[in-house]
Design an enzyme around this catalytic site. Structure first.
Site, short mmCIF file in Angstrom:
data_model
loop_
_atom_site.label_atom_id
_atom_site.label_comp_id
_atom_site.label_asym_id
_atom_site.label_seq_id
_atom_site.Cartn_x
_atom_site.Cartn_y
_atom_site.Cartn_z
N GLU A 213 10.52 9.57 9.21
CA GLU A 213 9.39 10.39 10.19
C GLU A 213 7.96 9.58 9.59
O GLU A 213 7.19 9.75 10.34
CB GLU A 213 9.28 11.67 8.91
CG GLU A 213 7.79 12.56 9.20
CD GLU A 213 8.28 13.07 10.30
OE1 GLU A 213 8.00 12.87 11.73
OE2 GLU A 213 9.10 14.12 10.81
N VAL B 56 1.10 -1.42 0.06
CA VAL B 56 0.27 -0.06 0.16
C VAL B 56 1.00 1.27 -0.28
O VAL B 56 0.46 2.26 -0.98
CB VAL B 56 -0.71 -0.20 1.16
CG1 VAL B 56 -1.91 1.36 1.74
CG2 VAL B 56 -2.40 -0.80 1.30
N LYS C 256 6.46 3.19 18.49
CA LYS C 256 6.30 4.53 19.04
C LYS C 256 6.69 5.37 19.52
O LYS C 256 7.56 6.37 19.14
CB LYS C 256 5.20 5.31 17.84
CG LYS C 256 4.73 3.92 16.23
CD LYS C 256 3.19 4.09 15.99
CE LYS C 256 3.05 3.64 14.90
NZ LYS C 256 1.47 3.97 14.73
N GLY D 224 4.41 1.35 -0.38
CA GLY D 224 5.31 1.35 -1.66
C GLY D 224 4.58 2.39 -3.21
O GLY D 224 5.23 2.22 -3.64
#
Lengths: 437, 437
Positions: free
Chosen positions: B133, B18, B209, B20
């Site tokens: 990011e 999705v 995260k 890429g």
């Protein structure tokens, strides 16, 4: 200029007001952290002020560092921090600093919006950095995200609450129901508005920031003169009430938008009060906070929220830039410079397209709505909703509240003129744009 | 490796799912814009996938570019984009790419959180960039602001809604009043939760995260193994109701906090559900949106809001990084590398300090409140408010709702044990932390 490993970087500070003194204090108090992050110690070599002899107990530096000779100071620094504000002498000092090989960090929105290209060109010519995150929305990281994080995306619209004074005033009017003049006086008493609040309430401050945001978002040179500007002085308690009845709040918005005009890509850059639905993230920005809402093709909707002014918040943004330009001095290279390759035209306000909320005082009799609707239709403005309210105690008068679909400002202005000349319309009581719906 | 002026940069893409395929599409469709911003054209030299023969009509590139030989592909690129995810083979491919002189852009939170230091060290050794990011909060620019914009500030706390699935589920439970299992099934049907939702609902995704955010915010190496992790599987409709009665919502938060433990600076990094007051900016983050709230010494409170997942939003973040590393290839130099100089210890969850909301089912008779209050006092936990509700139809039973002042998790756990053994307490019905008050 190559940086000698281990040597400190010489930092010159221009201005030592609320922001400058916070910058100086943080440079001293956080010296070890800043050195670790920048790769070199940051040594204050001078602070240019008008009165160097004045005692400044809140600035923990050797008093001998204060100087009135800013012109000399900028020639012996690696990094010059400009927090004087205004056009002159800030511009000449920044140019001189760059000519002498210094990188510059500035919080000067007025100068950037008036004469950014001269500054950018000089920075490029001398191979130095020019950073100015603090110029827009104080502590909120917004320029770096737009310029760098969104560099692979296509920004469609930026809508910012970028002036804390006006947001404080509009929010207070919403909460209290009070009028404009009264609320400004209150904001002045609380320190949220200056003695002369013109730059804020007339939208000059927001317009400078809009120019900077648009330049970065659209890779196009936009100056303050290109920005359509309306302040909040005409916003009445009745407007705020009307917004509330429409489940909206009134915000002063800096809007930068990619548009198509006459078949070509262009940008619209404008500052004006607008109704924003209460469900929109910008509506919840209260008091003197700032926020910038960004719509881009791939990332979708983003919002950046925080404090837009004040000594410490602004100093945070300044020092983030100082660390960035210091890193570049140490490692070689520079950050991204001006990017104006797209070079899009800025459209006139007449070509800006948005929705409108219009309140009309009308006669309450058959046929009036048809006349009003015809005035909109004649100018190609499509109506989304009409609401009629009887006016209490005045059996023959009513209020018509019209919300339009998207229309050009020119078409809307012509419609309003036409409405004003209808017999059945006593008064066009309020016209306000609607954004964020 | 010096970049020859005018030559394109060779871009290798690892993975074409999705994210890429969105990256590939944007590299092609926005080629001119990207070239203008990066300073060189970005030319896709190969896309590594498991099945190169499979038709991919949504990826507008020469089918000959697809290859199964990722190991070979990474040796002939200037910039390698890794969107495979998972630990292996992503790690080996990234290391190999850097050893061959390529800069790397990755969206791989699991790998960064498990083995970031190896990647950072390799990037430093070979003088290349490692940007990621997209690994945290999808399209929201958050790593660059923390690492760069706040480099001159002192971050105190980061609180993020960084997992869209769990936010969707908790928000839906708040809106509908439904239970956990039912809501997860609904989220799966709508595509907001995967068939196996473990990584999301058990907090593994958020913990990775949190580790990345804490590393950047505190200049300290924090890995996923350091993060205290509780998912949302134990959150009941009753908890959500209790939060509502307390004017709160329940959110799964990734919290990175600077603390003092045993007299020294340290950090607490944790993921758990928490009640958040409805007035807090994080409370208004609905559905699958993400947001990260940052408190820092000078900037004060900041919030970053947007889409945390999805092909296009994630691709936006990836391409922002691609433009950054491409600029560095063109101009020389690299971006900021790892900064772990502060090297702070990570405290155990027992030392984490926050407020708590506790619901007890108790006997409705004199003296019970005194016993309950004593259990809190015995463990040094100070009570902020107590509210007693009679239970309808059960004259002798009541509910006690206690909100504490800040206390350590260890003290609170001991208190809860003690409460459980009191005769007058039938059940400790719910214990939830309160954040953002």
């Amino acid at each position: 200029m190559a940086h000698e490993p281990g040597a400190p970087l010489r930092v010159a500070l221009l201005g030592c007001g609320v922001v400058g003194s916070a910058v100086a204090r943080m440079l001293v108090e956080q010296a070890d952290d800043l050195a670790a992050r920048a790769g070199a110690r940051l040594e204050i070599v001078g602070i240019a002020v008008r009165r160097p002899q004045r005692p400044r107990p809140d600035v923990p530096v050797d008093p001998a560092l204060f100087t009135a000779d800013a012109e000399e100071l900028v020639t012996r620094a690696d990094v010059v921090i400009e927090v004087i504000g205004g056009i002159d002498p800030a511009r000449a000092l920044i140019l001189r600093a760059m000519e002498h090989g210094a990188s510059v960090v500035s919080a000067n929105k007025a100068l950037l919006a008036e004469d950014g290209p001269t500054l950018y060109d000089t920075a490029a010519r001398y191979g130095v950095d020019l950073y100015y995150e603090a110029a827009v929305a104080g502590a909120i990281p917004i320029l770096r995200p737009i310029q760098e994080s969104l560099a692979g995306d296509h920004v469609r619209k930026v809508m910012g609450i970028v002036n804390g004074t006006t947001n404080f005033v509009l929010d207070a009017m919403d909460v209290s129901g009070a009028g404009f003049a009264e609320t400004v006086a209150q904001a002045q008493a609380l320190g949220y508005a200056e003695a002369d609040p013109t730059a804020d309430i007339e939208g000059f401050d927001a317009a400078a920031k809009a120019a900077i945001l648009a330049s970065l978002a659209f890779h196009t040179r936009v100056s303050a003169a290109d920005v359509h500007r309306e302040g909040i002085t005409e916003v009445t308690a009745a407007d705020i009430r009307a917004a509330r009845e429409n489940d909206c709040v009134v915000k002063l918005l800096a809007i930068c938008e990619r548009v198509t005009a006459d078949g070509t890509d262009a940008v619209s850059v404008r500052v004006h009060p607008a109704m924003v639905p209460r469900s929109h993230p910008l509506a919840s920005v209260r008091e003197a906070f700032n926020a910038v809402f960004v719509e881009s093709a791939a990332a979708g909707e983003l919002m950046f929220y925080g404090r837009g002014a004040g000594g410490d918040p602004t100093a945070s943004a300044v020092l983030g830039d100082v660390v960035a330009v210091a890193r570049h001095r140490v490692a070689g290279g520079r950050g991204p410079g001006e990017s104006a390759y797209a070079d899009l035209p800025v459209v006139d306000m007449g070509q800006a397209v948005t929705r409108y909320h219009i309140s009309l005082d009308v006669a309450d009799r058959p046929g009036v709505l048809a006349q009003v609707a015809a005035a909109f239709a004649d100018h190609g403005v499509s109506i989304e909703t009409v609401r009629q309210q009887a006016v209490a105690g005045e059996g023959e008068r009513a209020k018509l509240i019209v919300v339009t679909h998207r229309a050009s400002d020119a078409a809307l202005s012509a419609t309003v003129s036409a409405l004003g000349s209808l017999d059945a319309v006593d008064d066009v009581a309020s016209v306000m744009r609607v954004e964020g719906a």
